[in-house]
Motif scaffolding. Sequence first.
Motif, mmCIF file in Angstrom:
data_model
loop_
_atom_site.group_PDB
_atom_site.id
_atom_site.type_symbol
_atom_site.label_atom_id
_atom_site.label_comp_id
_atom_site.label_asym_id
_atom_site.label_seq_id
_atom_site.Cartn_x
_atom_site.Cartn_y
_atom_site.Cartn_z
ATOM 1 N N PHE A 180 -17.838 -2.990 14.516
ATOM 2 C CA PHE A 180 -16.262 -3.937 15.145
ATOM 3 C C PHE A 180 -16.372 -2.220 15.604
ATOM 4 O O PHE A 180 -15.893 -1.799 15.862
ATOM 5 N N GLU A 181 -16.458 -2.701 17.525
ATOM 6 C CA GLU A 181 -15.856 -1.763 18.277
ATOM 7 C C GLU A 181 -13.777 -1.397 18.220
ATOM 8 O O GLU A 181 -13.330 -2.117 17.323
ATOM 9 N N ARG A 182 -13.545 0.418 17.955
ATOM 10 C CA ARG A 182 -12.233 0.441 17.931
ATOM 11 C C ARG A 182 -11.429 0.253 18.724
ATOM 12 O O ARG A 182 -11.881 0.446 19.893
ATOM 13 N N PRO A 183 -10.484 -0.358 18.196
ATOM 14 C CA PRO A 183 -9.807 -0.402 19.786
ATOM 15 C C PRO A 183 -8.779 1.115 20.516
ATOM 16 O O PRO A 183 -9.487 1.861 19.939
ATOM 17 N N GLU A 184 -8.806 0.385 22.160
ATOM 18 C CA GLU A 184 -8.190 2.110 22.477
ATOM 19 C C GLU A 184 -7.612 3.227 21.899
ATOM 20 O O GLU A 184 -7.355 3.927 21.482
ATOM 21 N N ASN A 185 -6.544 2.918 21.296
ATOM 22 C CA ASN A 185 -5.284 3.481 20.702
ATOM 23 C C ASN A 185 -5.628 3.821 19.101
ATOM 24 O O ASN A 185 -4.336 4.147 18.754
ATOM 25 N N PHE A 186 -7.016 3.503 18.944
ATOM 26 C CA PHE A 186 -7.266 4.031 17.030
ATOM 27 C C PHE A 186 -6.932 5.008 17.019
ATOM 28 O O PHE A 186 -7.201 6.339 17.560
ATOM 29 N N ASN A 187 -6.616 5.631 16.198
ATOM 30 C CA ASN A 187 -6.281 6.606 15.574
ATOM 31 C C ASN A 187 -7.212 7.608 14.492
ATOM 32 O O ASN A 187 -6.867 7.341 13.256
ATOM 33 N N TYR A 188 -7.524 8.353 15.445
ATOM 34 C CA TYR A 188 -9.408 8.718 14.603
ATOM 35 C C TYR A 188 -8.904 10.146 13.470
ATOM 36 O O TYR A 188 -9.481 9.571 12.213
ATOM 37 N N GLN A 189 -8.032 9.866 13.675
ATOM 38 C CA GLN A 189 -7.844 11.627 12.740
ATOM 39 C C GLN A 189 -7.313 10.726 12.098
ATOM 40 O O GLN A 189 -7.264 11.179 9.691
ATOM 41 N N LEU A 190 -5.705 10.160 11.478
ATOM 42 C CA LEU A 190 -5.787 9.020 10.956
ATOM 43 C C LEU A 190 -6.529 8.464 9.930
ATOM 44 O O LEU A 190 -6.519 8.464 8.743
ATOM 45 N N HIS A 191 -7.596 8.437 10.298
ATOM 46 C CA HIS A 191 -8.614 7.146 9.907
ATOM 47 C C HIS A 191 -9.770 8.180 9.140
ATOM 48 O O HIS A 191 -10.156 7.957 8.243
ATOM 49 N N ALA A 192 -10.014 9.156 9.260
ATOM 50 C CA ALA A 192 -10.566 9.996 9.024
ATOM 51 C C ALA A 192 -9.687 10.778 7.712
ATOM 52 O O ALA A 192 -10.402 10.557 6.589
ATOM 53 N N GLU A 193 -8.797 11.138 7.298
ATOM 54 C CA GLU A 193 -7.994 11.390 6.470
ATOM 55 C C GLU A 193 -7.871 10.613 5.457
ATOM 56 O O GLU A 193 -8.197 11.125 4.269
ATOM 57 N N PHE A 194 -7.945 9.070 5.862
ATOM 58 C CA PHE A 194 -8.369 7.808 4.837
ATOM 59 C C PHE A 194 -9.141 8.380 4.077
ATOM 60 O O PHE A 194 -9.621 7.986 2.526
ATOM 61 N N MET A 195 -10.355 7.575 5.273
ATOM 62 C CA MET A 195 -11.919 7.101 4.290
ATOM 63 C C MET A 195 -12.310 9.597 3.981
ATOM 64 O O MET A 195 -12.902 8.895 2.595
ATOM 65 N N GLU A 196 -11.113 10.144 3.819
ATOM 66 C CA GLU A 196 -11.861 11.532 2.996
ATOM 67 C C GLU A 196 -11.411 11.131 2.017
ATOM 68 O O GLU A 196 -12.094 11.681 0.911
ATOM 69 N N LYS A 197 -10.195 10.479 1.479
ATOM 70 C CA LYS A 197 -9.080 10.177 -0.359
ATOM 71 C C LYS A 197 -9.916 9.259 -0.654
ATOM 72 O O LYS A 197 -10.095 8.919 -2.001
#
Length: 302
Positions: free
Chosen positions: A14-31
């Motif tokens: 799925f294409e991420r929305p324009e306002n997607f928070n990449y940094q927040l997602h990266a922090e979540f995925m690491e955990k």
Amino acid sequence: MARPMFSKVDEYGFERPENFNYQLHAEFMEKYMHILVKRGLRWATLKGKNKYARGNKLKRFIRKGVPIDLRPTVWMQVSGAQVRKENNSISYTDLKKNIGNPALIEMIKIDLPRTFPDNINFISQEYLIKQMFNVLATFAHQNSEVGYCQGLNYITGMLLLATKNEEVSFWLLKELVENILPKYSVTNMSGLLVDLDVLDELVKKFDPEVHRHIQKIGMPWAMVTTKWFICLFVEVLPTETVLRIWDCIFYEGSKIIFRVGLTLIKLHKVEILRTKELSELIACFKEMRNHKEVVDCHQFMT
């Protein structure tokens, strides 16, 4: 310092929305990756013929997330779809041979290109569109009460992405529509209308302040929550969060939809109460997918 490269599509295409928070997602995925490894090892301890037998242990495992590779098997077993498949006198292959109603076929074909136009898998892999047609058309021809209803295409598409199996997707769709969510997809949507009223009563009971505010603004629940019920949060919440919700729906049923709904409202209570008019309130509900605790599907399910 160079910025890390982030994919513009999620793990399911799925294409991420324009306002997607990449940094927040990266922090979540690491955990979350550590959690997935740990849960995979725990699921590996389930052994024997009755390893998916209903009970508190299995419920606890499911609430903490089903490993991606086990989802097709676990969903089939815990939902009852596997038993239904085995007890059905006609196989899926034979049911597909009954597709022939021109009106149903046309309705389904109109919706196919509208389903997940932002998903690279459905854009680039024509067999997925063919599989979605097969599942929807086969279901519509064998269930005359429901036939085809908009919303089933989104559920079917997500089932195909999650299970990568056309036949499994058919039996899971059948279980959802006919047993887990009865009367949601019939012509008068009687089951949906009842559950919208139930949601209204639950919000009134558990958060009367929010309920009074929504009543004051005059927003019908159907305006912002119909997709919660009809599409089971597909295109409403992040994909991984949706699949974690589905893990529980297949085991525990439709009550999970209400629990998710109440949790979303609880997390966004401050934002909801800040709204002054209908358009602001609708926008607030549309933005719920971006909340930190919604992106963190493990925390959200907790």
